[in-house]
Enzyme design. Structure first.
Site, PDB file in Angstrom:
ATOM      1  N   GLU A  45      15.209  40.521   3.843  1.00 11.73           N
ATOM      2  CA  GLU A  45      15.133  41.888   3.317  1.00 11.73           C
ATOM      3  C   GLU A  45      15.121  42.886   4.465  1.00 11.73           C
ATOM      4  OE1 GLU A  45      11.497  44.693   1.701  1.00 11.73           O
ATOM      5  OE2 GLU A  45      11.441  42.560   1.216  1.00 11.73           O
ATOM      6  N   ARG A  49      13.662  52.130   5.781  1.00 16.51           N
ATOM      7  CA  ARG A  49      12.672  52.976   6.455  1.00 16.51           C
ATOM      8  C   ARG A  49      13.229  53.724   7.658  1.00 16.51           C
ATOM      9  NH1 ARG A  49       7.519  48.772   6.618  1.00 16.51           N
ATOM     10  NH2 ARG A  49       7.484  48.304   4.373  1.00 16.51           N
ATOM     11  N   THR A  73      11.759  48.566   0.243  1.00 19.19           N
ATOM     12  CA  THR A  73      11.219  49.926   0.219  1.00 19.19           C
ATOM     13  C   THR A  73      12.096  50.841  -0.642  1.00 19.19           C
ATOM     14  OG1 THR A  73      10.585  49.494   2.537  1.00 19.19           O
ATOM     15  CG2 THR A  73       9.963  51.610   1.630  1.00 19.19           C
ATOM     16  N   LYS A 133       6.731  41.236  -6.773  1.00 17.36           N
ATOM     17  CA  LYS A 133       6.190  41.268  -5.414  1.00 17.36           C
ATOM     18  C   LYS A 133       4.703  41.612  -5.510  1.00 17.36           C
ATOM     19  CE  LYS A 133       6.436  44.164  -1.241  1.00 17.36           C
ATOM     20  NZ  LYS A 133       7.264  45.140  -0.499  1.00 17.36           N
TER      21      LYS A 133
END
Length: 214
Positions: A45, A49, A73, A133
């Site tokens: 992943e 960011r 994110t 998650k």
């Protein structure tokens, strides 16, 4: 599920450890992807960011076409569609909102919504998400949490993420409902900064060696 995407549970089954990485430039992203694959990692992943994240995702797909690359994110529908446009093969969020989950369902896209509480687990399940998650794992005490939740939601499975270290991996995976853990330790920032791809390959081999109990 659209034919071009694997189901989320099948993606999770590709490896017990999912590296989570943040990159500052696309060139590094491609090299990291090659090092991870060389070390035996199939799924990883990249977090959204940094300004370079989407270009980095594209570079990873190009450098390691045999890998399954996800975008993390993801905070809203805009992030989701940008990630899909860049070639993400699954998505991960630190939490969830009704609007985000609606967009994921409309896109028919493999996704790991982030949850922390039983109420959030109930809501995600109600919305049709059974792969979740668990975040932040180190803050909530993921191992006893997973053990307690298993009889209540036997159909849910989790990727425990947040502060998981190599010494913690097997304890998490010993929980039947923890299919995977996520960790940034496989791609440390100092190794990326130095361009030490061999170090990342070595850490990837360590990560790939972890297996869930039979």
């Amino acid at each position: 599920m659209a034919a071009k995407y694997l189901p989320m549970r099948e993606i999770m089954a590709q490896g017990a450890v999912m590296p989570i990485l943040t990159v500052a430039d696309p060139v590094s992203a491609g090299e990291i992807a090659k090092a991870l694959v060389a070390g035996g990692i199939k799924v990883f992943e990249i977090t959204l960011r940094t300004p370079a994240a989407l270009k980095g995702l594209e570079a990873m797909r190009a450098a390691a076409p045999e890998a399954i690359v996800g975008a993390g994110t993801i905070l809203n529908a805009t992030d989701l569609h940008r990630a899909i446009g860049a070639g993400a093969q699954f998505g991960v969020s630190p939490g969830m909102t009704p609007e985000l989950l609606k967009a994921v369902r409309q896109a028919d896209f493999p996704f790991l919504p982030g949850i922390e509480t039983t109420s959030e687990a109930m809501y995600a399940r109600e919305m049709g998400f059974k792969e979740l998650k668990l975040f932040p794992a180190n803050v909530i005490g993921a191992i006893p949490w997973l053990a307690a939740i298993k009889p209540v939601f036997p159909d849910l499975v989790f990727c425990a993420t947040g502060g998981v270290k190599p010494g913690d991996v097997l304890a998490h995976l010993s929980q039947p409902n923890c299919l995977q853990v996520g960790g940034s330790w496989v791609t440390p920032g100092d190794a990326i900064a130095k361009g030490d791809w061999k170090a990342i390959e070595t850490l990837a081999r360590q990560a790939a060696s972890f297996k869930r109990p039979a």
